[in-house]
Design a protein around this motif. Structure first.
Motif, PDB file in Angstrom:
ATOM      1  N   ARG A   1      -9.937   3.506   6.388  1.00 27.56           N
ATOM      2  CA  ARG A   1     -10.289   2.156   6.847  1.00 27.56           C
ATOM      3  C   ARG A   1     -10.782   1.287   5.685  1.00 27.56           C
ATOM      4  NH1 ARG A   1      -9.404   1.920  11.986  1.00 27.56           N
ATOM      5  NH2 ARG A   1      -9.547   3.782  13.270  1.00 27.56           N
ATOM      6  N   ASP A   2     -11.480   1.905   4.746  1.00 29.44           N
ATOM      7  CA  ASP A   2     -11.929   1.189   3.555  1.00 29.44           C
ATOM      8  C   ASP A   2     -10.720   0.666   2.776  1.00 29.44           C
ATOM      9  OD1 ASP A   2     -13.627   0.244   1.431  1.00 29.44           O
ATOM     10  OD2 ASP A   2     -13.177   2.072   0.340  1.00 29.44           O
ATOM     11  N   ALA A   3      -9.700   1.514   2.613  1.00 27.73           N
ATOM     12  CA  ALA A   3      -8.483   1.086   1.906  1.00 27.73           C
ATOM     13  C   ALA A   3      -7.801  -0.053   2.646  1.00 27.73           C
ATOM     14  CB  ALA A   3      -7.528   2.268   1.750  1.00 27.73           C
TER      15      ALA A   3
ATOM     16  N   VAL B   1      -8.127   4.791  -3.193  1.00 27.94           N
ATOM     17  CA  VAL B   1      -9.147   5.661  -2.614  1.00 27.94           C
ATOM     18  C   VAL B   1      -8.541   7.035  -2.337  1.00 27.94           C
ATOM     19  CG1 VAL B   1     -10.476   3.803  -1.533  1.00 27.94           C
ATOM     20  CG2 VAL B   1      -8.706   4.948  -0.227  1.00 27.94           C
ATOM     21  N   VAL B   2      -9.382   8.051  -2.440  1.00 25.67           N
ATOM     22  CA  VAL B   2      -9.015   9.371  -1.951  1.00 25.67           C
ATOM     23  C   VAL B   2      -9.400   9.337  -0.477  1.00 25.67           C
ATOM     24  CG1 VAL B   2      -9.396  11.846  -2.114  1.00 25.67           C
ATOM     25  CG2 VAL B   2      -9.390  10.460  -4.198  1.00 25.67           C
ATOM     26  N   ALA B   3      -8.400   9.354   0.379  1.00 29.11           N
ATOM     27  CA  ALA B   3      -8.593   9.054   1.801  1.00 29.11           C
ATOM     28  C   ALA B   3      -8.702  10.310   2.655  1.00 29.11           C
ATOM     29  CB  ALA B   3      -7.461   8.154   2.285  1.00 29.11           C
ATOM     30  N   ARG B   4      -9.709  11.121   2.375  1.00 28.88           N
ATOM     31  CA  ARG B   4      -9.882  12.375   3.106  1.00 28.88           C
ATOM     32  C   ARG B   4     -10.636  12.193   4.428  1.00 28.88           C
ATOM     33  NH1 ARG B   4      -8.239  16.728   1.165  1.00 28.88           N
ATOM     34  NH2 ARG B   4      -9.826  18.084   2.055  1.00 28.88           N
TER      35      ARG B   4
ATOM     36  N   MET C   1       0.853  -1.170   0.000  1.00 26.87           N
ATOM     37  CA  MET C   1       0.000   0.000   0.000  1.00 26.87           C
ATOM     38  C   MET C   1       0.897   1.231   0.000  1.00 26.87           C
ATOM     39  SD  MET C   1      -2.653   1.049   3.073  1.00 26.87           S
ATOM     40  CE  MET C   1      -3.590  -0.404   2.783  1.00 26.87           C
ATOM     41  N   GLU C   2       0.489   2.213  -0.811  1.00 30.19           N
ATOM     42  CA  GLU C   2       1.233   3.472  -0.873  1.00 30.19           C
ATOM     43  C   GLU C   2       0.246   4.600  -0.628  1.00 30.19           C
ATOM     44  OE1 GLU C   2       4.645   4.712  -3.733  1.00 30.19           O
ATOM     45  OE2 GLU C   2       2.781   5.288  -4.733  1.00 30.19           O
TER      46      GLU C   2
END
Length: 120
Positions: free
Chosen positions: A114-116, A105-108, A1-2
């Motif tokens: 958590r989804d990622a 995902v755009v993790a804002r 994961m990046e």
């Protein structure tokens, strides 16, 4: 994961906090310093299932200077948008996490982070 981050961004710092709390194995990419090329941007867009205008920070000064709000949002204009993101990485929405399952995902939000993490 990046995770693509701007260290000055509070959303990025929050995402890192969640990843660390969960003991996630990830790599940090400071995308303003290690700028993604056009092909990398296209690959991340494919993983996100988004178009370039979906991840463009149109309120940034450079976006206003370029007049991006008035740019067409169609297939014929896609390369123009991708090129602008590669030339001006500050325009890229952040943070972006590329998940282990090949998606992104755009993790804002904490929920998006958590989804990622849940994607195997």
């Amino acid at each position: 994961m990046e995770i693509w981050i701007n260290p000055a961004c509070s959303k990025c710092r929050s995402a890192l906090t969640v990843l660390d709390a969960e003991g996630a194995d990830y790599t940090v990419r400071r995308y303003l310093e290690d700028v993604p090329g056009e092909d990398e941007i296209r690959a991340v867009l494919d993983r996100l299932g988004f178009e370039p205008w979906d991840i463009t920070r149109t309120q940034e000064a450079v976006a206003k200077e370029l007049g991006m709000k008035g740019w067409a949002r169609d297939e014929a204009s896609r390369d123009r948008w991708v090129k602008a993101l590669a030339e001006h990485p500050k325009l890229i929405q952040r943070p972006i996490i590329t998940a282990d399952d090949g998606t992104a995902v755009v993790a804002r939000t904490e929920e998006a982070v958590r989804d990622a993490l849940s994607r195997k």
